[in-house]
Write an enzyme that holds these catalytic residues in place. Structure first.
Site, PDB file in Angstrom:
ATOM      1  N   ASP A  33      79.995  69.144  21.803  1.00 51.12           N
ATOM      2  CA  ASP A  33      79.369  67.748  22.083  1.00 51.12           C
ATOM      3  C   ASP A  33      78.063  67.304  21.233  1.00 51.12           C
ATOM      4  OD1 ASP A  33      77.585  69.368  23.419  1.00 51.12           O
ATOM      5  OD2 ASP A  33      78.147  68.315  25.365  1.00 51.12           O
ATOM      6  N   GLY A  34      77.422  68.420  20.553  1.00 51.09           N
ATOM      7  CA  GLY A  34      76.263  67.792  19.851  1.00 51.09           C
ATOM      8  C   GLY A  34      74.861  68.291  20.494  1.00 51.09           C
ATOM      9  N   HIS A 126      53.075  62.587   4.481  1.00 52.15           N
ATOM     10  CA  HIS A 126      53.163  61.628   3.382  1.00 52.15           C
ATOM     11  C   HIS A 126      51.921  60.529   3.528  1.00 52.15           C
ATOM     12  CE1 HIS A 126      54.755  58.370   0.865  1.00 52.15           C
ATOM     13  NE2 HIS A 126      54.849  57.479   2.141  1.00 52.15           N
ATOM     14  N   ASP A 165      53.356  55.960  -8.352  1.00 50.99           N
ATOM     15  CA  ASP A 165      52.804  54.760  -7.977  1.00 50.99           C
ATOM     16  C   ASP A 165      51.411  54.829  -7.537  1.00 50.99           C
ATOM     17  OD1 ASP A 165      52.636  55.783  -5.314  1.00 50.99           O
ATOM     18  OD2 ASP A 165      54.666  55.433  -4.794  1.00 50.99           O
ATOM     19  N   LYS A 188      55.104  50.859  -8.990  1.00 47.79           N
ATOM     20  CA  LYS A 188      56.430  50.760  -8.652  1.00 47.79           C
ATOM     21  C   LYS A 188      56.470  49.511  -7.631  1.00 47.79           C
ATOM     22  CE  LYS A 188      57.126  53.562  -5.414  1.00 47.79           C
ATOM     23  NZ  LYS A 188      57.352  55.010  -4.695  1.00 47.79           N
ATOM     24  N   ARG A 190      58.942  48.075  -4.389  1.00 45.53           N
ATOM     25  CA  ARG A 190      60.305  48.575  -3.417  1.00 45.53           C
ATOM     26  C   ARG A 190      60.479  47.103  -2.507  1.00 45.53           C
ATOM     27  NH1 ARG A 190      61.842  53.163  -1.431  1.00 45.53           N
ATOM     28  NH2 ARG A 190      60.112  54.428  -2.343  1.00 45.53           N
ATOM     29  N   ALA A 221      65.556  60.478  -5.311  1.00 42.25           N
ATOM     30  CA  ALA A 221      64.973  60.877  -6.807  1.00 42.25           C
ATOM     31  C   ALA A 221      65.086  59.573  -7.663  1.00 42.25           C
ATOM     32  CB  ALA A 221      65.743  61.945  -7.476  1.00 42.25           C
ATOM     33  N   GLY A 222      65.172  58.473  -7.020  1.00 41.68           N
ATOM     34  CA  GLY A 222      65.281  57.197  -7.783  1.00 41.68           C
ATOM     35  C   GLY A 222      63.885  56.835  -8.341  1.00 41.68           C
ATOM     36  N   THR A 223      62.889  57.107  -7.768  1.00 37.58           N
ATOM     37  CA  THR A 223      61.402  57.127  -8.356  1.00 37.58           C
ATOM     38  C   THR A 223      61.094  57.788  -9.511  1.00 37.58           C
ATOM     39  OG1 THR A 223      60.429  55.954  -6.464  1.00 37.58           O
ATOM     40  CG2 THR A 223      58.994  56.456  -7.927  1.00 37.58           C
TER      41      THR A 223
END
Length: 308
Positions: A33-34, A126, A165, A188, A190, A221-223
């Protein structure tokens, strides 16, 4: 005592090997059930426990497991519990920058403290200000020395360090200074929460050089790939990338395969993921940094040397 949850078993073993210390593997059960169930494998009464449990994919399962481990250790009368969180995935949610949103990093910090953690060791948050969301000590280690040593060993010619960025420029400058290389900065934009951004400009000279894009983490991995294409358009001879945390998606691996990035260096703070890493991605271990931090904390020594 060194205890491993289910999120980073390989890194935990490497830390134990560095410390030449036994590693206890905790028992984690996932029911149909997780629901999660954790059990501490041995007596921890009166012991200082260092729990290795990151919050990478699957993020929410690993976060809840982390809280359950801390609670179990507290209820088993451990003298102290240090949560070793190699990748603190919700650190990006450090502010209320639009109406009616949660400050997710603060919620996670409160939950970790409420569960009973006495200290946190993590890496390359971050947003460094997330340390201030805790009232307990937080050691935010830097992967920079290990990653820079890897680049030096690769003997990369005519290197230029590139920040993806403006927000990462200050940290990128540390990489450039340590590698003795010039710095360039990508601009950059966004526009939403789709995990993609567009590189629109580049400040600095990269023509004829090997460009090294540095960042703290990448998911889509877009940036990285957008920046790589801009660098090639500006005359870069080759493009490499260096990222601390890489919880990559299938789309990210496809983007990297189609990009000019010849090699992506990542650390082993993230082990599990929805995709297998390709030969273009090289994993660098940061077990020694975590191991040394654990050793110094256990011996009541300063860890400030690790930030030098």
């Amino acid at each position: 005592m060194l205890l491993a949850g289910s999120a980073n078993p390989g890194l935990a073993r490497a830390i134990a090997a560095y410390l030449d210390h036994p590693l206890h593997q905790g028992e984690t059960l996932r029911f149909s059930d997780g629901n999660l169930f954790v059990r501490v494998p041995t007596n921890v009464r009166g012991r200082d426990v260092f729990l290795v449990q990151g919050t990478a994919f699957p993020v929410n399962d690993n976060l809840v497991e982390l809280l359950f481990w801390i609670d179990a250790l507290e209820r088993a009368s451990a003298a102290s519990v240090t949560a070793v969180i190699p990748y603190f995935s919700y650190a990006k949610g450090d502010k209320k920058d639009e109406p009616r949103v949660s400050i997710r990093a603060r919620v996670c910090a409160d939950a970790i403290e409420a569960a009973g953690a006495d200290r946190v060791i993590t890496m390359d948050l971050h947003a460094p200000q997330v340390q201030g969301f805790f009232t307990i000590p937080v050691d935010d280690l830097y992967a920079l020395p290990v990653l820079c040593d890897t680049i030096r060993a690769a003997d990369v010619p005519d290197l230029v360090v590139v920040s993806p960025d403006a927000g990462f420029a200050k940290k990128a400058k540390r990489y450039a200074r340590r590698l003795g290389a010039p710095l360039a900065i990508a601009d950059k934009e966004r526009s939403d929460h789709t995990e993609s951004a567009t590189v629109v400009d580049l400040i600095g000279e990269v023509r004829g050089r090997t460009a090294l894009i540095v960042d703290d983490f990448t998911v889509s991995a877009g940036t990285l790939t957008d920046a790589a294409r801009v660098l090639v358009d500006r005359g870069a001879a080759a493009v490499l990338a260096l990222v601390t945390h890489a919880p990559l998606t299938e789309q990210a691996v496809e983007r990297l395969a189609a990009s000019p990035i010849e090699r992506l260096y990542v650390t082993d703070t993230v082990e599990a993921g929805p995709v297998e890493l390709t030969d273009r991605i090289e994993v660098v271990s940061v077990a020694g940094l975590f191991g040394e931090a654990i050793r110094r904390i256990a011996r009541r020594e300063s860890v400030s040397v690790l930030f030098d």
